[in-house]
Design a protein around this motif. Structure first.
Motif, mmCIF file in Angstrom:
data_model
loop_
_atom_site.group_PDB
_atom_site.id
_atom_site.type_symbol
_atom_site.label_atom_id
_atom_site.label_comp_id
_atom_site.label_asym_id
_atom_site.label_seq_id
_atom_site.Cartn_x
_atom_site.Cartn_y
_atom_site.Cartn_z
ATOM 1 N N GLY A 87 0.828 -1.211 0.000
ATOM 2 C CA GLY A 87 0.000 0.000 0.000
ATOM 3 C C GLY A 87 0.859 1.257 0.000
ATOM 4 O O GLY A 87 0.575 2.217 -0.723
ATOM 5 N N LEU A 88 1.925 1.256 0.787
ATOM 6 C CA LEU A 88 2.805 2.434 0.843
ATOM 7 C C LEU A 88 3.518 2.622 -0.488
ATOM 8 O O LEU A 88 3.622 3.738 -0.995
ATOM 9 N N ARG A 89 3.995 1.516 -1.063
ATOM 10 C CA ARG A 89 4.694 1.618 -2.361
ATOM 11 C C ARG A 89 3.762 2.190 -3.428
ATOM 12 O O ARG A 89 4.165 3.023 -4.230
ATOM 13 N N LYS A 90 2.494 1.746 -3.394
ATOM 14 C CA LYS A 90 1.528 2.246 -4.390
ATOM 15 C C LYS A 90 1.308 3.745 -4.239
ATOM 16 O O LYS A 90 0.908 4.408 -5.190
ATOM 17 N N ARG A 91 1.536 4.255 -3.020
ATOM 18 C CA ARG A 91 1.360 5.696 -2.809
ATOM 19 C C ARG A 91 2.695 6.442 -2.933
ATOM 20 O O ARG A 91 2.835 7.566 -2.479
ATOM 21 N N GLY A 92 3.671 5.763 -3.520
ATOM 22 C CA GLY A 92 4.919 6.443 -3.852
ATOM 23 C C GLY A 92 5.979 6.420 -2.760
ATOM 24 O O GLY A 92 7.008 7.085 -2.891
ATOM 25 N N VAL A 93 5.756 5.666 -1.676
ATOM 26 C CA VAL A 93 6.765 5.592 -0.615
ATOM 27 C C VAL A 93 7.693 4.424 -0.954
ATOM 28 O O VAL A 93 7.226 3.286 -1.107
ATOM 29 N N SER A 94 8.987 4.695 -1.090
ATOM 30 C CA SER A 94 9.883 3.576 -1.438
ATOM 31 C C SER A 94 10.302 2.850 -0.159
ATOM 32 O O SER A 94 10.561 3.479 0.868
ATOM 33 N N ILE A 95 10.329 1.528 -0.236
ATOM 34 C CA ILE A 95 10.638 0.714 0.947
ATOM 35 C C ILE A 95 11.638 -0.365 0.579
ATOM 36 O O ILE A 95 11.456 -1.101 -0.400
ATOM 37 N N GLY A 96 12.698 -0.473 1.339
ATOM 38 C CA GLY A 96 13.720 -1.502 1.116
ATOM 39 C C GLY A 96 14.661 -1.527 2.300
ATOM 40 O O GLY A 96 14.426 -0.838 3.300
ATOM 41 N N PRO A 97 15.748 -2.313 2.188
ATOM 42 C CA PRO A 97 16.671 -2.450 3.323
ATOM 43 C C PRO A 97 17.306 -1.127 3.756
ATOM 44 O O PRO A 97 17.798 -1.021 4.877
ATOM 45 N N ASP A 98 17.263 -0.111 2.889
ATOM 46 C CA ASP A 98 17.829 1.188 3.279
ATOM 47 C C ASP A 98 16.992 1.878 4.339
ATOM 48 O O ASP A 98 17.510 2.650 5.149
ATOM 49 N N ASN A 99 15.670 1.640 4.281
ATOM 50 C CA ASN A 99 14.837 2.367 5.244
ATOM 51 C C ASN A 99 13.928 1.483 6.094
ATOM 52 O O ASN A 99 13.144 1.983 6.888
ATOM 53 N N LEU A 100 14.053 0.169 5.947
ATOM 54 C CA LEU A 100 13.263 -0.723 6.813
ATOM 55 C C LEU A 100 14.082 -1.954 7.190
ATOM 56 O O LEU A 100 14.554 -2.689 6.322
ATOM 57 N N ARG A 101 14.264 -2.163 8.494
ATOM 58 C CA ARG A 101 15.007 -3.309 9.002
ATOM 59 C C ARG A 101 14.118 -4.071 9.992
ATOM 60 O O ARG A 101 13.510 -3.459 10.875
ATOM 61 N N LEU A 102 14.072 -5.385 9.824
ATOM 62 C CA LEU A 102 13.185 -6.209 10.653
ATOM 63 C C LEU A 102 14.019 -7.200 11.444
ATOM 64 O O LEU A 102 14.891 -7.872 10.882
ATOM 65 N N SER A 103 13.736 -7.322 12.723
ATOM 66 C CA SER A 103 14.506 -8.250 13.555
ATOM 67 C C SER A 103 14.155 -9.694 13.226
ATOM 68 O O SER A 103 12.974 -10.080 13.224
ATOM 69 N N GLY A 104 15.161 -10.499 13.004
ATOM 70 C CA GLY A 104 14.945 -11.932 12.783
ATOM 71 C C GLY A 104 14.410 -12.614 14.028
ATOM 72 O O GLY A 104 13.868 -13.722 13.969
ATOM 73 N N ALA A 105 14.534 -11.957 15.178
ATOM 74 C CA ALA A 105 14.071 -12.551 16.445
ATOM 75 C C ALA A 105 12.662 -12.114 16.825
ATOM 76 O O ALA A 105 12.150 -12.507 17.873
#
Ligand code: IMP
Length: 436
Positions: A87-105
């Protein structure tokens, strides 16, 4: 490590308007971190008249240059995350490892957790907790129980995940069919979904704690974004009518894998009145015309579930307790009513009474459903406040109301939100940079 770090938490029963405060502070921070809760949270941010409702992804995602982190303490629902990212990408917000990090734990919320949450609530009937049905309780129960828990990092290792998932689904299936008469679960469909999620999210999954500790050591500034509100904390809230994680500032070190000193400056967000969703005691509740007016004025309907929120007066006893618990440095006040219209008087609860005894301080052992409130009445303001940009521009009655909250809670009020838009903020008694 704490220099420049900020923790933003709610001091009531959630929905205090934390999103707007985080959104204002995010651009001057390198990291914005979620450390508790999951998709039960719902932060609404209005940017240039456009409304963004975020559940799992930190609010900093709307700002360039901010790295958003979902910490190990979060109950992570990959279905919801995938939808939100899309949904964010469709509204023009770019998302990837540069701006989103998720804990494996972080622990994964599975479809069977959501099913169990709903079925358990149905079975409880009148005794239900009134959850958001997002599977939060069952996911954290599995985390504590260990044997049937799945962590986010596991989704990226299908060879180990698939046999484990088959085992877990078999156990869950037996449990849910026997206890609630549910349909048997489909392990293959779930496995396929998990592997797909692992592929999508894999590039962003890492050891977020290590990143944050390194960032702290390098003097980079971190903002910790609380979910829910302190009175919903699993240890310190109105148990059992609470959520299942540590949502106060005390939850930051464990939920983000940082040392206690990283918590930094603590901002406690409060509304000018109180709201609560779901069941449980609520001493200042106005289940009447006043409550309806507060609800309509404040658009008090859940971001996550759409449920109408229960509304009532400001409870200074609960807020003082929550502020002490988290070592709150300053308050951020939101939803100061914009010309409360037909309401002539605003009430603030200054103490409770139980069996003829006056109780000044909150005590978690109190039978809260039996207390009555001691109120102080303050005149309401009639003029609209949405265009005020300085404290002096607020009606004198609103100024007096803010000052009384400061006295009763022993905390200065910094930012005051006078409307949903970013610019609708009055900065009062603050030590924070980056507001307004
Ligand atoms: P759960 O977190 O879905 O298990 O719900 C437990 C309790 O916390 C219920 O009373 C919910 O309404 C409440 N709750 C959970 N998340 C939020 C939130 O973001 N805002 C307000 N209440 C919440």
């Amino acid at each position: 490590m704490s220099s420049g770090n900020v923790t933003v938490i709610g001091l009531q029963w959630g929905d205090e308007g934390k999103g707007k405060v985080v959104d204002a502070l995010a651009p001057s921070r390198r990291y914005v971190v979620r450390y508790c809760g999951g998709a039960n949270a719902g932060h609404t941010v209005t940017v240039a008249g456009e409304r963004f409702a975020l559940h799992l992804i930190p609010c900093g995602i709307l700002h360039a240059g901010v790295v958003n982190v979902v910490g190990n303490g979060v109950a992570f629902d990959p279905d919801c995350a995938a939808e939100e990212i899309d949904g964010l990408r469709k509204r023009g917000v770019s998302i990837g490892p540069d701006n989103l990090r998720l804990s494996g734990a972080a622990h994964v919320v599975m479809p069977y957790h959501k099913l169990q949450d709903s079925l358990s609530e149905q079975m409880l009937g009148e005794a239900r907790i009134g959850t958001t049905a997002r599977g939060i309780g069952p996911c954290y129960a599995d985390k504590a129980g260990r044997a049937t828990a799945i962590r986010l990092g596991e989704l990226t290792r299908p060879e180990a995940l698939l046999p484990k998932l088959r085992r877990v689904v078999e156990m869950k299936s037996r449990l849910l069919t026997a206890a609630y008469g549910a349909e048997p679960l489909d392990a293959d469909a779930l496995a396929e979904k998990c592997v797909a999620h692992g592929r999508l999210l894999g590039p962003m999954i890492c050891d977020t704690g290590a990143i944050l500790r390194r960032a702290g050591a390098a003097g980079e500034r971190i903002l910790f974004e609380g979910g829910q509100g302190s009175m919903l904390d699993v240890d310190h809230g109105t148990y059992p009518f609470v959520t299942s994680s540590s949502v106060t500032a005390c939850g930051v070190p464990a939920g983000a894998a940082v040392p206690p000193g990283a918590v930094g400056y603590v901002v406690g967000v409060v509304k000018g009145y109180t709201s609560r969703v779901g069941a449980g005691p609520f001493p200042t509740e106005q289940d009447n015309e006043i409550g309806s007016r507060l609800r309509e004025r404040g658009r008090e309907y859940g971001t996550t579930t759409g449920r109408p929120r229960r509304c009532g007066w400001f409870d200074a006893v609960a807020v003082r307790y929550a502020a002490e618990l988290s070592g709150v440095d300053e308050l951020a006040l939101s939803l100061l009513m914009d010309g409360p219209g037909e309401i002539d008087t605003f009430r603030i609860c200054t103490a409770y009474e139980l069996d003829g005894r006056r109780i000044a301080d909150y005590d978690p052992a109190l039978p809260l459903e039996r207390v009555s409130c001691v109120y102080e009445d303050l005149p309401a303001w009639k003029a609209p406040i949405g265009s005020a940009r300085s404290f002096g521009e607020l009606p004198v009655e609103a100024q007096a109301y803010v000052r009384r909250i400061e006295e009763l809670t022993g905390r200065p009020v910094g930012p005051i939100s006078v409307g949903p838009d970013r610019v609708q903020t009055v900065v009062h008694n603050t030590r924070l940079e980056g507001l307004g």
